[in-house]
Design a protein around this motif. Structure first.
Motif, PDB file in Angstrom:
ATOM      1  N   PHE A  63       0.844  -1.186   0.000  1.00 44.78           N
ATOM      2  CA  PHE A  63       0.000   0.000   0.000  1.00 44.78           C
ATOM      3  C   PHE A  63       0.885   1.243   0.000  1.00 44.78           C
ATOM      4  N   VAL A  64       0.562   2.186  -0.861  1.00 46.33           N
ATOM      5  CA  VAL A  64       1.320   3.427  -0.964  1.00 46.33           C
ATOM      6  C   VAL A  64       0.370   4.584  -0.674  1.00 46.33           C
ATOM      7  N   ARG A  65       0.553   5.225   0.463  1.00 40.59           N
ATOM      8  CA  ARG A  65      -0.299   6.363   0.811  1.00 40.59           C
ATOM      9  C   ARG A  65       0.170   7.602   0.051  1.00 40.59           C
ATOM     10  N   TYR A  66      -0.789   8.322  -0.476  1.00 44.89           N
ATOM     11  CA  TYR A  66      -0.511   9.557  -1.206  1.00 44.89           C
ATOM     12  C   TYR A  66       0.311  10.511  -0.338  1.00 44.89           C
ATOM     13  N   GLU A  67      -0.041  10.602   0.914  1.00 43.27           N
ATOM     14  CA  GLU A  67       0.642  11.525   1.813  1.00 43.27           C
ATOM     15  C   GLU A  67       2.108  11.142   1.988  1.00 43.27           C
ATOM     16  N   ASP A  68       2.406   9.849   1.982  1.00 43.79           N
ATOM     17  CA  ASP A  68       3.792   9.387   2.155  1.00 43.79           C
ATOM     18  C   ASP A  68       4.628   9.625   0.904  1.00 43.79           C
ATOM     19  N   ILE A  69       4.054   9.314  -0.263  1.00 47.78           N
ATOM     20  CA  ILE A  69       4.825   9.483  -1.499  1.00 47.78           C
ATOM     21  C   ILE A  69       5.063  10.964  -1.794  1.00 47.78           C
ATOM     22  N   THR A  70       4.146  11.838  -1.390  1.00 45.86           N
ATOM     23  CA  THR A  70       4.324  13.269  -1.664  1.00 45.86           C
ATOM     24  C   THR A  70       5.191  13.955  -0.614  1.00 45.86           C
ATOM     25  N   GLN A  71       5.343  13.351   0.551  1.00 48.85           N
ATOM     26  CA  GLN A  71       6.230  13.926   1.565  1.00 48.85           C
ATOM     27  C   GLN A  71       7.660  13.415   1.443  1.00 48.85           C
ATOM     28  N   ALA A  72       7.819  12.143   1.090  1.00 46.78           N
ATOM     29  CA  ALA A  72       9.161  11.547   1.014  1.00 46.78           C
ATOM     30  C   ALA A  72       9.246  10.636  -0.210  1.00 46.78           C
ATOM     31  N   PRO A  73       9.237  11.221  -1.414  1.00 51.56           N
ATOM     32  CA  PRO A  73       9.183  10.392  -2.627  1.00 51.56           C
ATOM     33  C   PRO A  73      10.374   9.454  -2.794  1.00 51.56           C
ATOM     34  N   GLU A 131      12.321   8.101  -0.537  1.00 48.68           N
ATOM     35  CA  GLU A 131      12.224   7.012   0.432  1.00 48.68           C
ATOM     36  C   GLU A 131      11.183   5.985   0.011  1.00 48.68           C
ATOM     37  N   MET A 132      10.027   6.455  -0.457  1.00 42.80           N
ATOM     38  CA  MET A 132       8.969   5.541  -0.874  1.00 42.80           C
ATOM     39  C   MET A 132       9.357   4.791  -2.137  1.00 42.80           C
ATOM     40  N   LEU A 133      10.041   5.465  -3.056  1.00 37.33           N
ATOM     41  CA  LEU A 133      10.484   4.792  -4.279  1.00 37.33           C
ATOM     42  C   LEU A 133      11.474   3.671  -3.964  1.00 37.33           C
ATOM     43  N   LYS A 134      12.348   3.897  -3.017  1.00 37.67           N
ATOM     44  CA  LYS A 134      13.290   2.846  -2.613  1.00 37.67           C
ATOM     45  C   LYS A 134      12.540   1.647  -2.042  1.00 37.67           C
ATOM     46  N   LYS A 135      11.494   1.900  -1.288  1.00 32.57           N
ATOM     47  CA  LYS A 135      10.680   0.803  -0.745  1.00 32.57           C
ATOM     48  C   LYS A 135       9.970   0.040  -1.859  1.00 32.57           C
ATOM     49  N   ILE A 136       9.508   0.777  -2.874  1.00 29.04           N
ATOM     50  CA  ILE A 136       8.830   0.134  -4.006  1.00 29.04           C
ATOM     51  C   ILE A 136       9.812  -0.749  -4.775  1.00 29.04           C
ATOM     52  N   HIS A 193      15.683   8.604  -9.942  1.00 25.79           N
ATOM     53  CA  HIS A 193      14.693   9.306 -10.742  1.00 25.79           C
ATOM     54  C   HIS A 193      14.880  10.824 -10.696  1.00 25.79           C
ATOM     55  N   ASN A 194      14.476  11.469 -11.776  1.00 27.88           N
ATOM     56  CA  ASN A 194      14.521  12.928 -11.862  1.00 27.88           C
ATOM     57  C   ASN A 194      13.113  13.472 -11.608  1.00 27.88           C
ATOM     58  N   LEU A 195      12.889  13.992 -10.429  1.00 29.26           N
ATOM     59  CA  LEU A 195      11.563  14.478 -10.056  1.00 29.26           C
ATOM     60  C   LEU A 195      11.274  15.877 -10.582  1.00 29.26           C
ATOM     61  N   ASN A 196      12.234  16.455 -11.283  1.00 28.52           N
ATOM     62  CA  ASN A 196      12.035  17.778 -11.870  1.00 28.52           C
ATOM     63  C   ASN A 196      11.762  17.721 -13.376  1.00 28.52           C
ATOM     64  N   ASP A 197      11.661  16.506 -13.902  1.00 31.74           N
ATOM     65  CA  ASP A 197      11.382  16.344 -15.335  1.00 31.74           C
ATOM     66  C   ASP A 197      10.613  15.042 -15.542  1.00 31.74           C
ATOM     67  N   THR A 213      -0.551  15.293 -15.353  1.00 31.68           N
ATOM     68  CA  THR A 213       0.274  15.577 -14.180  1.00 31.68           C
ATOM     69  C   THR A 213       1.331  16.616 -14.536  1.00 31.68           C
ATOM     70  N   LYS A 214       1.864  17.245 -13.506  1.00 35.54           N
ATOM     71  CA  LYS A 214       2.895  18.265 -13.690  1.00 35.54           C
ATOM     72  C   LYS A 214       4.240  17.602 -14.005  1.00 35.54           C
ATOM     73  N   SER A 215       5.082  18.324 -14.730  1.00 37.62           N
ATOM     74  CA  SER A 215       6.406  17.786 -15.051  1.00 37.62           C
ATOM     75  C   SER A 215       7.353  17.863 -13.858  1.00 37.62           C
ATOM     76  N   VAL A 216       7.055  18.761 -12.922  1.00 40.07           N
ATOM     77  CA  VAL A 216       7.852  18.883 -11.699  1.00 40.07           C
ATOM     78  C   VAL A 216       7.038  18.332 -10.536  1.00 40.07           C
ATOM     79  N   PHE A 217       7.646  17.461  -9.757  1.00 45.45           N
ATOM     80  CA  PHE A 217       6.943  16.785  -8.669  1.00 45.45           C
ATOM     81  C   PHE A 217       6.416  17.789  -7.660  1.00 45.45           C
TER      82      PHE A 217
END
Length: 281
Positions: A180-190, A192-197, A208-212, A234-238
């Motif tokens: 389970f991936v909570r929206y609040e977790d991925i948007t606060q610590a992307p 960290e969550m990506l490493k868990k995924i 990953h490049n979160l600015n493009d 979605t936006k190109s910048v996280f």
């Protein structure tokens, strides 16, 4: 090829998450995938065909299992030569049992903010609002009480997921196939969550490049969703987490919480709510 599945609540970050993951040259991600609906029709409608019914049952079952799986892998091998694919659909829970090797990402979000996200889209709409399936009432014309009834009682993308996908994924969680991936977790610590995924899907981490962030290469045209107003742009910048600025009244949100205790107990146990009281003034 490995095929993993992505499901969960609408407006909960699945689109941006898969747009990020597709930056990895090893990972292909789908837009909303038609495959589970095709398979469900195949499996339910073929059973009553005379030619199929005339087959020996064990062989027919084994052949259909191979056909369904082969069609799914063939579909994605026709779309990409990448070794890992993520298929996104809120209909996959009907078919989890056919793909025991697949990991399942499930995005969730505080339901109050799912509703607010839908309302934000509605408020940008001039005339082509979401409408109810029962009497075709436009959401923009509803009172707040009517909207509450729509969001918590009637058939819509949020309630359908709450009634089927989420409970099935919760029950499957002990198998370690589900994350389970909570929206609040991925948007606060992307990061960290990506490493868990990546650890969950047993793939080496990709920086990953979160600015493009590009739109999905199979970007879906949202005009096809004629009943509900939906946007997968979605936006190109996280966009990092911001404290929710909720527009609907507190009694409305309290009712959303109190109507879904299993969800909040499972994912937001810190959320407490008093008995909903409406202030009509």
């Amino acid at each position: 090829m490995k095929i993993h599945l992505c499901t969960g609540l609408p407006r909960s970050g699945s689109t941006i998450l898969l747009n990020i993951l597709q930056q990895n040259p090893r990972i292909f991600t789908s837009s909303t995938c038609v495959v589970p609906r095709l398979l469900n029709d195949l499996l339910t409608k073929t059973k009553v065909k005379e030619e199929f019914m005339a087959m020996e049952q064990t062989k027919a079952d084994k052949a259909m299992y191979g056909f369904a799986r082969g069609a799914t892998y063939g579909w994605y091998e026709g779309l990409t030569d990448k070794p890992v694919a993520f298929s996104k659909s809120r209909y996959w829970s009907n078919l989890f049992h056919l793909f025991p090797e697949s990991k399942i990402l499930v995005t969730v979000r505080d339901l109050r903010d799912v509703v607010e996200s839908f309302e934000k889209l509605e408020n940008k709409t001039l005339a082509t609002h979401t409408y109810t399936s029962s009497d075709s009432t436009l959401l923009g014309a509803m009172t707040v009480e009517e909207k509450l009834n729509y969001y918590v009682n009637q058939s819509n993308p949020m309630t359908l997921s709450l009634r089927t996908e989420i409970p099935r994924c919760i029950e499957l969680f002990p198998t370690k196939r589900v994350m389970f991936v909570r929206y609040e977790d991925i948007t606060q610590a992307p990061e960290e969550m990506l490493k868990k995924i990546y650890n969950f899907i047993e793939e080496p981490y990709f920086d990953h490049n979160l600015n493009d962030i590009s739109q999905n290469e199979n970007y879906e045209h949202d005009n096809v969703y004629y009943a509900e107003k939906i946007s997968h742009s979605t936006k190109s910048v996280f966009k990092y987490y911001k404290e929710p600025d909720r527009k609907l009244p507190e009694w409305f949100h309290n009712q959303v919480v109190s109507n879904n205790p299993f969800f909040y107990n499972s994912f937001y146990p810190d959320v407490k709510v008093d008995k909903p009281v409406k202030n009509v003034l």
